[in-house]
Design a protein around this motif. Sequence first.
Motif, PDB file in Angstrom:
ATOM      1  N   LEU A   1       0.834  -1.208   0.000  1.00 14.32           N
ATOM      2  CA  LEU A   1       0.000   0.000   0.000  1.00 14.32           C
ATOM      3  C   LEU A   1       0.869   1.259   0.000  1.00 14.32           C
ATOM      4  O   LEU A   1       0.572   2.230  -0.693  1.00 14.32           O
TER       5      LEU A   1
ATOM      6  N   GLY B   1       2.090   2.111  -3.388  1.00 15.10           N
ATOM      7  CA  GLY B   1       1.149   2.590  -4.374  1.00 15.10           C
ATOM      8  C   GLY B   1       0.089   1.621  -4.861  1.00 15.10           C
ATOM      9  O   GLY B   1      -0.789   2.018  -5.619  1.00 15.10           O
TER      10      GLY B   1
ATOM     11  N   THR C   1      -3.266   0.118  -4.736  1.00 14.55           N
ATOM     12  CA  THR C   1      -4.429   0.622  -4.006  1.00 14.55           C
ATOM     13  C   THR C   1      -5.698  -0.187  -4.228  1.00 14.55           C
ATOM     14  O   THR C   1      -6.635  -0.067  -3.459  1.00 14.55           O
TER      15      THR C   1
ATOM     16  N   ILE D   1      -5.789   1.382   7.655  1.00 19.53           N
ATOM     17  CA  ILE D   1      -6.139   1.516   6.239  1.00 19.53           C
ATOM     18  C   ILE D   1      -7.494   2.192   6.154  1.00 19.53           C
ATOM     19  O   ILE D   1      -8.369   1.967   6.994  1.00 19.53           O
TER      20      ILE D   1
ATOM     21  N   ARG E   1     -10.732   1.515  -3.350  1.00 19.97           N
ATOM     22  CA  ARG E   1      -9.316   1.864  -3.233  1.00 19.97           C
ATOM     23  C   ARG E   1      -8.940   1.853  -1.767  1.00 19.97           C
ATOM     24  O   ARG E   1      -9.668   2.364  -0.919  1.00 19.97           O
ATOM     25  N   TYR E   2      -7.793   1.275  -1.487  1.00 21.43           N
ATOM     26  CA  TYR E   2      -7.268   1.180  -0.132  1.00 21.43           C
ATOM     27  C   TYR E   2      -6.057   2.081  -0.018  1.00 21.43           C
ATOM     28  O   TYR E   2      -5.203   2.091  -0.906  1.00 21.43           O
ATOM     29  N   THR E   3      -5.978   2.835   1.064  1.00 20.04           N
ATOM     30  CA  THR E   3      -4.812   3.679   1.315  1.00 20.04           C
ATOM     31  C   THR E   3      -4.452   3.606   2.796  1.00 20.04           C
ATOM     32  O   THR E   3      -5.299   3.318   3.644  1.00 20.04           O
TER      33      THR E   3
ATOM     34  N   ARG F   1       0.877   4.508   8.103  1.00 25.33           N
ATOM     35  CA  ARG F   1       2.240   4.922   7.727  1.00 25.33           C
ATOM     36  C   ARG F   1       3.180   4.838   8.925  1.00 25.33           C
ATOM     37  O   ARG F   1       4.329   4.440   8.803  1.00 25.33           O
TER      38      ARG F   1
END
Length: 125
Positions: free
Chosen positions: A36, A39, A41, A71, A83-85, A91
């Motif tokens: 993730l 990039g 996603t 997430i 979309r997964y971020t 982070r």
Amino acid sequence: MTDDALRAAEHTVIDALSHACATLGAAGTGPLLSALAKGATELPDLQHTLPAISEHALADRLQELTGAGLITTTEYPDQPTVRYTLTTNGRAALIPLAALAYWGQEHLPRKTSRATVPPKAHDLE
């Protein structure tokens, strides 16, 4: 600090460590967070990047990590995709994962004969 207060604080730290290890140490979590961060996603991208994780296991991990606040998901009504971020907490999880990976390379018996290259937090991103 009294003995009771010290024991309570110790218990809190142990609980927090156990919870963090259970969340971040679950199978596939490190590679998933790393993918993730790099990039990937959408589910097809993640499946391609992480072929060792079954589709069912990947879906479970995504749901668990979303529930844990690592997430976030974005659904698009005009597209059949999600979309997964990574969240800010997701982070931040890359830092202890990189440290744990480095410790494992340095202090655990080798599974393969690969050369040791210390990972950096940005290597997981």
